[in-house]
Design an enzyme around this catalytic site. Structure first.
Site, mmCIF file in Angstrom:
data_model
loop_
_atom_site.group_PDB
_atom_site.id
_atom_site.type_symbol
_atom_site.label_atom_id
_atom_site.label_comp_id
_atom_site.label_asym_id
_atom_site.label_seq_id
_atom_site.Cartn_x
_atom_site.Cartn_y
_atom_site.Cartn_z
ATOM 1 N N CYS A 117 -14.613 108.545 17.740
ATOM 2 C CA CYS A 117 -14.940 109.911 18.145
ATOM 3 C C CYS A 117 -14.429 110.252 19.540
ATOM 4 O O CYS A 117 -14.061 111.402 19.816
ATOM 5 C CB CYS A 117 -16.451 110.131 18.084
ATOM 6 N N LYS A 177 -10.498 100.839 22.152
ATOM 7 C CA LYS A 177 -10.152 101.798 21.093
ATOM 8 C C LYS A 177 -9.461 103.025 21.671
ATOM 9 O O LYS A 177 -8.490 103.528 21.115
ATOM 10 C CB LYS A 177 -11.422 102.265 20.360
ATOM 11 N N GLY A 200 -23.323 109.541 18.904
ATOM 12 C CA GLY A 200 -22.205 108.636 18.659
ATOM 13 C C GLY A 200 -22.702 107.296 18.134
ATOM 14 O O GLY A 200 -21.958 106.571 17.493
ATOM 15 N N THR A 258 -26.105 110.171 3.753
ATOM 16 C CA THR A 258 -27.398 110.380 4.413
ATOM 17 C C THR A 258 -27.328 110.226 5.938
ATOM 18 O O THR A 258 -28.299 110.495 6.634
ATOM 19 C CB THR A 258 -28.428 109.351 3.890
ATOM 20 N N GLY A 259 -26.187 109.775 6.459
ATOM 21 C CA GLY A 259 -26.075 109.525 7.898
ATOM 22 C C GLY A 259 -25.787 110.798 8.682
ATOM 23 O O GLY A 259 -25.672 111.880 8.101
ATOM 24 N N ASN A 276 -18.841 115.235 18.690
ATOM 25 C CA ASN A 276 -18.437 113.926 18.179
ATOM 26 C C ASN A 276 -18.629 113.785 16.679
ATOM 27 O O ASN A 276 -18.010 112.937 16.043
ATOM 28 C CB ASN A 276 -19.191 112.814 18.908
ATOM 29 N N ARG A 313 -31.290 102.046 -0.712
ATOM 30 C CA ARG A 313 -32.489 102.666 -0.112
ATOM 31 C C ARG A 313 -32.556 104.162 -0.365
ATOM 32 O O ARG A 313 -33.644 104.740 -0.446
ATOM 33 C CB ARG A 313 -32.467 102.490 1.420
ATOM 34 N N SER A 314 -31.402 104.811 -0.426
ATOM 35 C CA SER A 314 -31.370 106.274 -0.548
ATOM 36 C C SER A 314 -31.130 106.761 -1.979
ATOM 37 O O SER A 314 -31.148 107.969 -2.224
ATOM 38 C CB SER A 314 -30.270 106.846 0.345
ATOM 39 N N HIS A 328 -19.130 114.760 23.006
ATOM 40 C CA HIS A 328 -18.478 113.775 23.866
ATOM 41 C C HIS A 328 -17.587 114.530 24.855
ATOM 42 O O HIS A 328 -16.787 115.372 24.450
ATOM 43 C CB HIS A 328 -17.585 112.842 23.054
ATOM 44 N N VAL A 339 -23.032 111.562 10.365
ATOM 45 C CA VAL A 339 -21.692 112.069 10.035
ATOM 46 C C VAL A 339 -21.690 112.604 8.605
ATOM 47 O O VAL A 339 -21.161 113.684 8.326
ATOM 48 C CB VAL A 339 -20.620 110.971 10.230
HETATM 49 N N1 LIG Z 1 -21.623 109.224 15.022
HETATM 50 C C1 LIG Z 1 -20.406 109.507 15.444
HETATM 51 O O1 LIG Z 1 -20.212 110.264 16.435
HETATM 52 C C2 LIG Z 1 -19.190 108.932 14.733
HETATM 53 C C3 LIG Z 1 -17.946 109.448 15.065
HETATM 54 C C4 LIG Z 1 -16.793 108.906 14.493
HETATM 55 C C5 LIG Z 1 -16.916 107.875 13.575
HETATM 56 N N2 LIG Z 1 -18.147 107.413 13.256
HETATM 57 C C6 LIG Z 1 -18.218 106.346 12.266
HETATM 58 O O2 LIG Z 1 -18.770 106.924 11.079
HETATM 59 C C7 LIG Z 1 -19.497 105.928 10.373
HETATM 60 C C8 LIG Z 1 -20.915 106.460 10.080
HETATM 61 O O3 LIG Z 1 -21.571 106.730 11.331
HETATM 62 P P1 LIG Z 1 -22.945 107.556 11.463
HETATM 63 O O4 LIG Z 1 -23.018 107.858 12.915
HETATM 64 O O5 LIG Z 1 -23.018 108.648 10.485
HETATM 65 O O6 LIG Z 1 -24.035 106.426 11.097
HETATM 66 P P2 LIG Z 1 -25.520 106.591 10.516
HETATM 67 O O7 LIG Z 1 -26.115 107.894 10.902
HETATM 68 O O8 LIG Z 1 -26.232 105.355 10.892
HETATM 69 O O9 LIG Z 1 -25.295 106.588 8.906
HETATM 70 C C9 LIG Z 1 -24.898 105.393 8.227
HETATM 71 C C10 LIG Z 1 -24.702 105.662 6.744
HETATM 72 O O10 LIG Z 1 -24.255 104.454 6.115
HETATM 73 C C11 LIG Z 1 -25.070 104.221 4.959
HETATM 74 N N3 LIG Z 1 -25.170 102.789 4.696
HETATM 75 C C12 LIG Z 1 -25.610 101.817 5.538
HETATM 76 N N4 LIG Z 1 -25.543 100.611 4.899
HETATM 77 C C13 LIG Z 1 -25.050 100.827 3.656
HETATM 78 C C14 LIG Z 1 -24.763 100.005 2.539
HETATM 79 N N5 LIG Z 1 -24.944 98.665 2.579
HETATM 80 N N6 LIG Z 1 -24.268 100.581 1.427
HETATM 81 C C15 LIG Z 1 -24.074 101.920 1.370
HETATM 82 N N7 LIG Z 1 -24.341 102.755 2.373
HETATM 83 C C16 LIG Z 1 -24.823 102.210 3.517
HETATM 84 C C17 LIG Z 1 -26.396 104.815 5.324
HETATM 85 O O11 LIG Z 1 -27.125 105.051 4.122
HETATM 86 P P3 LIG Z 1 -28.742 104.878 4.088
HETATM 87 O O12 LIG Z 1 -29.290 106.157 4.686
HETATM 88 O O13 LIG Z 1 -28.993 104.744 2.634
HETATM 89 O O14 LIG Z 1 -29.054 103.655 4.898
HETATM 90 C C18 LIG Z 1 -25.963 106.109 6.028
HETATM 91 O O15 LIG Z 1 -25.633 107.082 5.054
HETATM 92 C C19 LIG Z 1 -19.453 104.677 11.251
HETATM 93 O O16 LIG Z 1 -18.358 103.848 10.851
HETATM 94 C C20 LIG Z 1 -19.156 105.225 12.627
HETATM 95 O O17 LIG Z 1 -18.506 104.276 13.466
HETATM 96 C C21 LIG Z 1 -19.290 107.930 13.806
#
Ligand SMILES: NC(=O)c1ccc[n+]([C@@H]2O[C@H](COP(=O)([O-])OP(=O)(O)OC[C@H]3O[C@@H](n4cnc5c(N)ncnc54)[C@H](OP(=O)(O)O)[C@@H]3O)[C@@H](O)[C@H]2O)c1
Ligand SMILES: NC(=O)c1ccc[n+]([C@@H]2O[C@H](COP(=O)([O-])OP(=O)(O)OC[C@H]3O[C@@H](n4cnc5c(N)ncnc54)[C@H](OP(=O)(O)O)[C@@H]3O)[C@@H](O)[C@H]2O)c1
Lengths: 354, 354
Positions: free
Chosen positions: A131, A229, A162, A13-14, A331, A41-42, A258, A16
């Protein structure tokens, strides 16, 4: 083995996770079952992978039963807890969090730099870099192979997404509040007042109309986690433990994409023409560099696009064996989802075509 | 001599000219007559300097009659034509355009670096450096004096108002068009489509939601004029013709405030503690650097503020004798108006207190 591999997207759902679903849809026929997982939650939400409607399941040990490859797109601390659980259930985990990246028995893989490391995964865990580093690797890795990278000084221009879904929404909300439709905008000096204290939550300071030289958490010596990093993950993926890196990571009011300004010094002689020839052949790089026609990479032009774009390539005036260039990448694509899809493809070849 | 010096602001209707009027108002009693000059388009307009209402006069040779110091805040090509005219009429010209800066018989002065050069002005012309270099000089000059600067790699984060009134208005308009009050924002990939071709006029590419790695015009080797200014004007003001400089100049969607990420290497040993002590005593620098309390410089916090702010000071991990830091300054204040007010003050002391 000829049967198709079953895939889980954990954190579907996030921001990424959403891109993961899009990229998977584009090559749906390659894979077996696709399972979508998120927090309780989802659970029960219905999400699409192409035309296919899939009900999101809550995280649990059982949900990994029968999964061959699990893409983890979760906050660090949730990955820390659940990656070993999925690996124990037999899934190969490709984890995007920071938690396992620097562990000796976890390979950190960008296919443009070290695809061979995918095969060495004693814990069934493969890590994806951050990223910022991932959008730099497709250009710096082939230049390193050809000319021997000695040092680099990198300044980043990082997008709000990000910081995940919460970060992207915070930027949109802040810009909305400080951009009246009928006037110009809030005066720079008044942005903090207009947005109030809660605007510091997402990025440490308001991001609308601002640049914020802080990405990630604070570390010793005034460094941020993101800056370290860039250094440590570059060194690991390039297999270059003595690489000298200076890095400053900065958040800018951009939604997706980025960018990085790079000053790189090599062991060997290098000309712009030689570097351009290397980059034009490189995987994951599009050379976008024609100043006379006003052609150079920008953040918005990287959004939604595979790989990275490199331009503003020039010979350093005062430094021998050195180049300047500017690189951008989405990113969420090369910086996250695409890299783990590339790693999954290496695994698919290894596991199904042997 | 005890009578007060008469001042002209040439380009009084522009963004820099407006700040000049504000700064002059704050020390109105120091100066004699204040004359406001702009193009014939603005002649007859009434502008304020504090409470005083002054009618703008059109540019002509006669308008400089009786003026002691003329602040020129004009486009390059207009300065090129009119600066010699004013100088011939007996005014000492402080010119902010790029036209005269690198000429041997025109001093380029930032009081934090080379105040003594004000006295050596054979043509009655003193040049003001570009805004990017001027917001870097207050920190880099005292560090150079103390530790001997050998090289620096600088990446900038430059505000729209660096492109004058037209630049600032273009950014506000672009953000307005891509930020619907009732929704989120235009998708990054659609910004170009939403804004059309004319959004390339001000900055080369749309600036809303974007970063644009091009400031100024194109020069040989893929460099921009701004990047070469950072190198050449730093060398001239620091009196350091062999200084090694790598520079990438980037426009960001910020209204006011130029920021720079700096990686600097010195001839001599330097620690963060020593550098902080030097910067804390330096003129035109406020140290804003307390990561534990989330204190660091940001662009919006520099807007409307005198001098520059420096933070994120840290010891380079992999480079000897090297520091990283981040600096911001209001491009219209220290980057332009304030510097020429400081130069005028040096002239005032020389001419009236001798
Ligand atoms: N954004 C970037 O540019 C980027 C780039 C490289 C790496 N990353 C890494 O990718 C990962 C995800 O990032 P994002 O940007 O996609 O974050 P995000 O939009 O906040 O999404 C977070 C996801 O994690 C789930 N989640 C949170 N708590 C959880 C739990 N206790 N159990 C199961 N699922 C849970 C959320 O589900 P719900 O919707 O149910 O809460 C959601 O699907 C992170 O480690 C981040 O560092 C991100
Ligand atoms: N903006 C910055 O951050 C910055 C920083 C450092 C240095 N500078 C330099 O400062 C100078 C002014 O920049 P700005 O940003 O203030 O530009 P701006 O907002 O565009 O203002 C330009 C000024 O020049 C006047 N002008 C134009 N053509 C003229 C002519 N033919 N005769 C007389 N006056 C004329 C305009 O008067 P009308 O209103 O009558 O057209 C206006 O007052 C430039 O050389 C710039 O490079 C700017």
């Amino acid at each position: 083995m000829t049967s198709k591999l079953n895939i889980a997207i954990v954190g579907a759902t996030g921001v990424v996770g959403s891109i993961m679903r899009e990229l998977l849809a584009a090559e749906r026929e390659k894979w077996g079952e696709i399972r979508l997982i998120a927090s309780p939650r989802s659970a029960g939400k219905v999400l699409n992978v192409g035309d296919e409607e899939i009900t999101v399941q809550a995280m649990s040990p059982e949900v990994f039963e029968g999964i061959d490859i699990a893409h983890f797109d979760l906050p660090d601390e949730v990955s820390a807890e659940w990656v070993p659980v999925a690996a124990e259930k037999g899934a190969i985990v490709i984890d995007k969090s920071a938690h396992f990246r620097m562990e000796d028995d976890v390979p950190l893989v960008a296919p443009e730099a070290n695809p061979e490391d995918v095969r060495n995964r004693p814990r069934n865990i493969i890590a994806n870099a951050n990223c910022t580093t991932l959008t730099l690797i497709p250009s710096i890795a082939p230049l390193h192979r050809e000319f021997g990278l000695a040092s680099m000084s990198v300044a980043s221009y990082q997008a709000a997404s990000g910081g995940g879904k919460a970060g992207l929404e915070a930027l949109y909300e802040q810009v909305n509040k400080t951009t009246p439709a009928d006037g110009l905008g809030t005066k720079p000096g008044d942005v903090r007042e207009a947005l109030g204290e809660e605007a510091n939550e997402a990025f440490g300071a308001p991001l609308a109309w601002n640049v914020v030289p802080k990405v990630g958490g604070w570390r010793d010596g005034g460094w941020t986690s993101e800056e370290l990093k860039v250094r440590n993950e570059s060194r690991k993926m390039l297999g270059h433990p003595t690489l000298k890196v200076a890095s400053t990571c900065v958040r800018v009011p951009v939604a997706i994409g980025h960018a990085q300004a790079v000053h790189a010094t090599f062991e060997n002689d290098v000309t712009v023409e030689q570097a351009r020839a290397v980059l034009e052949k490189a995987e994951g790089v599009t050379v976008v560099d024609d100043p006379g026609n006003n052609v150079y990479p920008t953040s918005i032009d990287s959004a939604g696009i595979s790989g990275t774009q490199v331009g503003r390539l020039r010979q350093s005036v005062d430094f021998p064996n050195s180049l300047e260039f500017f690189t951008v990448g989405d990113n969420l694509i090369k910086g996250a989802a695409e890299n783990s899809m590339q790693v999954a493809e290496l695994l698919r070849k290894e596991l199904t075509e042997s």
